[in-house]
Design a protein around this motif. Structure first.
Motif, short mmCIF file in Angstrom:
data_model
loop_
_atom_site.label_atom_id
_atom_site.label_comp_id
_atom_site.label_asym_id
_atom_site.label_seq_id
_atom_site.Cartn_x
_atom_site.Cartn_y
_atom_site.Cartn_z
N LEU A 128 82.32 41.60 35.99
CA LEU A 128 82.58 40.72 34.85
C LEU A 128 81.54 39.60 34.81
O LEU A 128 81.05 39.20 33.73
CB LEU A 128 83.99 40.16 34.94
CG LEU A 128 85.11 41.15 34.69
CD1 LEU A 128 86.48 40.49 34.89
CD2 LEU A 128 85.01 41.73 33.27
N GLN B 97 78.58 39.68 35.91
CA GLN B 97 77.32 40.25 35.47
C GLN B 97 77.31 40.47 33.95
O GLN B 97 76.33 40.18 33.24
CB GLN B 97 77.06 41.57 36.21
CG GLN B 97 75.69 42.18 35.93
CD GLN B 97 74.56 41.26 36.39
OE1 GLN B 97 74.62 40.60 37.44
NE2 GLN B 97 73.51 41.15 35.55
N LYS B 98 78.47 40.95 33.50
CA LYS B 98 78.58 41.18 32.07
C LYS B 98 78.49 39.86 31.32
O LYS B 98 77.83 39.75 30.28
CB LYS B 98 79.90 41.88 31.75
CG LYS B 98 79.92 43.35 32.14
CD LYS B 98 81.26 43.98 31.75
CE LYS B 98 81.26 45.45 32.12
NZ LYS B 98 82.56 46.08 31.75
N ASN C 180 75.01 38.69 31.29
CA ASN C 180 74.23 39.43 30.31
C ASN C 180 74.55 38.97 28.88
O ASN C 180 73.66 38.87 28.02
CB ASN C 180 74.50 40.92 30.46
CG ASN C 180 74.00 41.46 31.79
OD1 ASN C 180 73.09 40.88 32.40
ND2 ASN C 180 74.58 42.56 32.25
N LEU C 181 75.83 38.71 28.70
CA LEU C 181 76.24 38.25 27.37
C LEU C 181 75.59 36.91 27.04
O LEU C 181 75.15 36.67 25.92
CB LEU C 181 77.76 38.16 27.31
CG LEU C 181 78.38 37.72 25.98
CD1 LEU C 181 78.01 38.74 24.88
CD2 LEU C 181 79.89 37.61 26.08
#
Length: 691
Positions: free
Chosen positions: A631, A633-634, A637-638
């Motif tokens: 999460l 990492q996501k 990235n977001l």
DNA sequence: ACCACGTGTCATCTA
DNA sequence: TTTAGATGACACGTG
């Protein structure tokens, strides 16, 4: 080993036949011959039946026609079954014999018999029982075996003579016709050897007299050899004498033994003048030449004979006409039919009482019994005899429990208990010393009672020798003769129950004593006694009228009521309370250990469960951490994606290091400078800036 | 000989 | 206070 204690009250005379039964044999030996004189139904029957099992061939011949109970023991069960014809035949025979006053003896395959007490002044009654028992034994068919009886009985129409022909009689006995009841009566009338000759003439066997003479000569030689052996053994140390005994036992088992035997004793008895038995028992008789029927003759002093493990029953069963012999071959060929009389010279001291003419019944037995080496295998546990003697006391009239501790008293506790009937070098009842006898100098001492004397019974009132008529014992071990007080000098050691005010002993003492008793127990007790707990043997020795199990398991109220209902001496009371305390504590300790073990096991289970849970949690944690990282990492990235697309008012890209994204409650997303994200003001600033 | 284990027993504590 | 039960400790037997 378990013993039953039948009794028989005959016309006011009381005679105890204490029987040691090898119930293990009852279980194992399907060919058991067991004839008991018991007044069925009694608890003893239940015990016997319970112990013997359905396969045993226990017979019971009730001496009481009024009881109407005859037949096999398993058919005498209170449940009631139809008596088999063989048993009825035997019963009729016995009744006939009894009616004629012929001696009767139960033929019992037992480890030992103990003629315990004969009421003084009732010699007839005693003779009636003993004699009848002997006659029954002589009848052979009665006491032979189940098969014997069942074969003979159905067609004989109750003729006792049919039953009297014993298939067991082998060898020379087979040559002689079955002795009818009338001849049994003749035998009863004959109390001397000369009468035997007449009897043989009646049966048309005059030639047997010559044979008898030959046998007498042989027996004389045999006894001479035995006396020599005895002298040799006396000169040897104990261990060496013991080896000699063992060696002799081996020889006996091989059928070549020339040990002093039943026939020796019987011949000796028969050769004594009437009423001389008492003298014999007192050891004041000169040596007598005895032929053993095996080409040997011995000069035997009766006292020596007694001390050499000659059983009174054995003597009773002996045939005065010297036709008695040992036939190892026949025995081995017909083991099930062999009479299996393990006899010991445990006689009741009352035999010396006035009015008890033992010589009257001893020669009455005109029967032929050949001992077998198998007989010699069945040793008599001295402990049992100890206890038998004690238990017999309890059943006798006038028994005073207070005497028990006194009975235990013996001046020489290390002298060894002379109940060791098999420890003499010339014992006819060879014992398997490996499991029934103590080792060492104190051989024969009852570990049971010895444990009492040495460990538990110390310090009790003592200095008392039991009354002669209360005890029955013969010191087979003593080579020094057969003294008048033989029965009491070696019977009891210092078997006294140590009674302390607290009823307890010091820990150290009890421990040491306990350990010693354990050692002695392991060495000396037979299997049965070894199975008995110490308290059980103590209770037995003190005639506690309750079982240890009862004492322990009984509720408090019942226990107190029980104690109040029975007259118990302080000694008995103390022992009972100790037994209860120890028993309770033993159970408590067992429960405690069980609980402790359960707790430990439960804790171990808990540890395992917790470890498993820990592993699961670890795995979950790892999974969650992994998910969080994903999460993160996501999200990262977001962020980068959003900021890459964001432009300020001048159209330049927004630096993610200077701004941050904030989600409002209404779902809108704000871009807030990080330096404006002060606590308490960020929201408003963000809102305002977004706007 | 040594050790572990089970057991009986006693002393002491506890409910 | 008494008592039954619980338990620690010890000794012993056994494998």
């Amino acid at each position: 080993m378990k013993y039953l204690k039948p009794w028989w009250s005959d016309g006011g005379g009381l005679l105890h036949l204490t029987i040691l039964l090898s119930l293990a044999e009852l279980h194992l030996d399907l060919d058991l011959d067991l004839y008991l004189l018991l007044p069925p139904p009694t608890r003893l029957w239940d015990e016997l039946l319970l112990a013997s099992g359905p396969t045993s061939s226990a017979y019971a011949l009730s001496p009481f026609p009024a009881s109407g109970v005859w037949g096999r023991a398993d058919q005498l069960h209170p449940k009631g079954r139809e008596p088999d014809p063989a048993a009825e035949s035997a019963g009729r025979l016995l009744r006939e014999v009894r009616a004629l006053g012929v001696p009767f003896i139960p033929r019992t395959r037992v480890d030992a018999w103990l003629v315990h007490s004969v009421a003084a002044g009732d010699a007839d009654g005693a003779h009636g029982l003993l004699g009848a028992a002997a006659a029954a034994a002589s009848a052979g068919g009665v006491g032979a075996s189940v098969d014997d009886s069942s074969q003979a009985a159905p067609g004989d129409g109750g003729d006792p003579r049919a039953a009297a022909s014993s298939p067991l009689d082998a060898g020379e006995e087979e040559k002689a016709p079955a002795e009818p009841t009338a001849q049994v009566l003749d035998a009863a009338a004959s109390q001397e050897n000369e009468v035997l000759g007449e009897r043989h003439q009646e049966v048309g066997h005059s030639s047997q007299n010559e044979e008898n003479e030959q046998r007498v000569s042989a027996q004389e030689k045999k006894l001479q050899l035995k006396n020599e052996d005895a002298r040799e053994a006396a000169d040897k140390p104990d261990w060496e004498a013991e080896k000699t005994t063992e060696s002799r036992n081996e020889r006996s088992l091989n059928g070549t033994d020339t040990a002093f035997s039943l026939e020796d004793l019987f011949q000796l008895l028969s050769s004594q003048p009437e009423n001389s038995l008492e003298g014999l028992l007192l050891g004041d008789t000169p040596p007598v030449s005895i032929n053993d029927g095996m080409n040997s003759t011995h000069n035997v002093n009766f006292s020596q004979a007694i001390s050499h493990d000659v059983n009174l029953h054995e003597a009773m069963l002996l045939c005065p006409d010297n036709t008695f012999r040992r036939d190892p071959v026949a025995r081995t060929s017909q083991p099930p039919q062999e009479p299996f009389l393990h006899l010991n010279s445990h006689t009741n001291s009352e035999q010396t009482l006035p009015g008890t003419n033992w010589t009257g019944f001893l020669p009455l037995v005109g029967n032929q019994i050949h001992l077998t080496s198998e007989d010699l295998l069945h040793d008599l546990d001295i402990n049992i005899f100890d206890e038998i003697s004690l238990m017999s006391l309890a059943t006798e009239e006038g028994f005073d429990p207070m005497e028990v501790p006194q009975l235990f008293q013996e001046p020489d506790s290390d002298s060894g208990l002379s109940l060791n009937s098999s420890h003499n070098s010339t014992s006819v009842t060879k014992s398997n010393s490996s499991h029934s006898m103590c080792e060492g100098g104190a051989t024969g001492s009852s570990s049971d009672l010895e444990s009492l004397s040495h460990h538990d019974l110390e310090g009790a009132v003592g200095g008392y020798y039991p009354e002669p008529n209360k005890l029955c014992h013969v010191d087979h071990r003593s080579d020094s003769g057969f003294h008048g007080d033989f029965a009491f000098q070696h019977l009891f050691h210092n078997h006294t129950y140590h009674l302390q005010p607290s009823g307890l002993e010091s820990t150290s003492n009890s421990f040491s004593r306990y350990g010693k008793s354990q050692k002695i127990r392991g060495r000396c007790l037979n299997d049965t006694d070894r199975n008995l707990s110490r308290d059980e043997r103590r209770a037995k020795a003190l005639h506690i009228p309750f079982s240890v199990d009862e004492i322990v398991r009984m509720p408090v109220e019942s226990f107190n009521n029980m104690l109040s209902r029975h007259y118990l001496t302080d000694l008995q009371m103390s022992l009972i309370r100790d037994i209860r305390r120890r028993g309770k504590n033993k159970v408590a300790a067992q429960n405690c250990r069980k609980r402790k073990l359960d707790i430990i096991l439960n804790l171990e289970d808990d540890v395992c469960n917790l470890q498993a849970k820990k592993e699961i949690l670890k795995r979950e944690r790892a999974q969650y951490n992994k998910a969080i990282n994903i999460l993160k990492q996501k999200l990262h990235n977001l962020y980068r994606d959003i900021f890459s697309r964001l432009r300020d008012d001048e159209g330049r890209p927004v630096n993610p290091n200077q701004y941050t994204l904030q989600c409002s409650q209404d779902g809108s997303v704000l871009i807030v400078p990080k330096e404006l994200m002060a606590p308490g003001h960020r929201k408003e600033n963000q809102k305002g800036k977004t706007k």
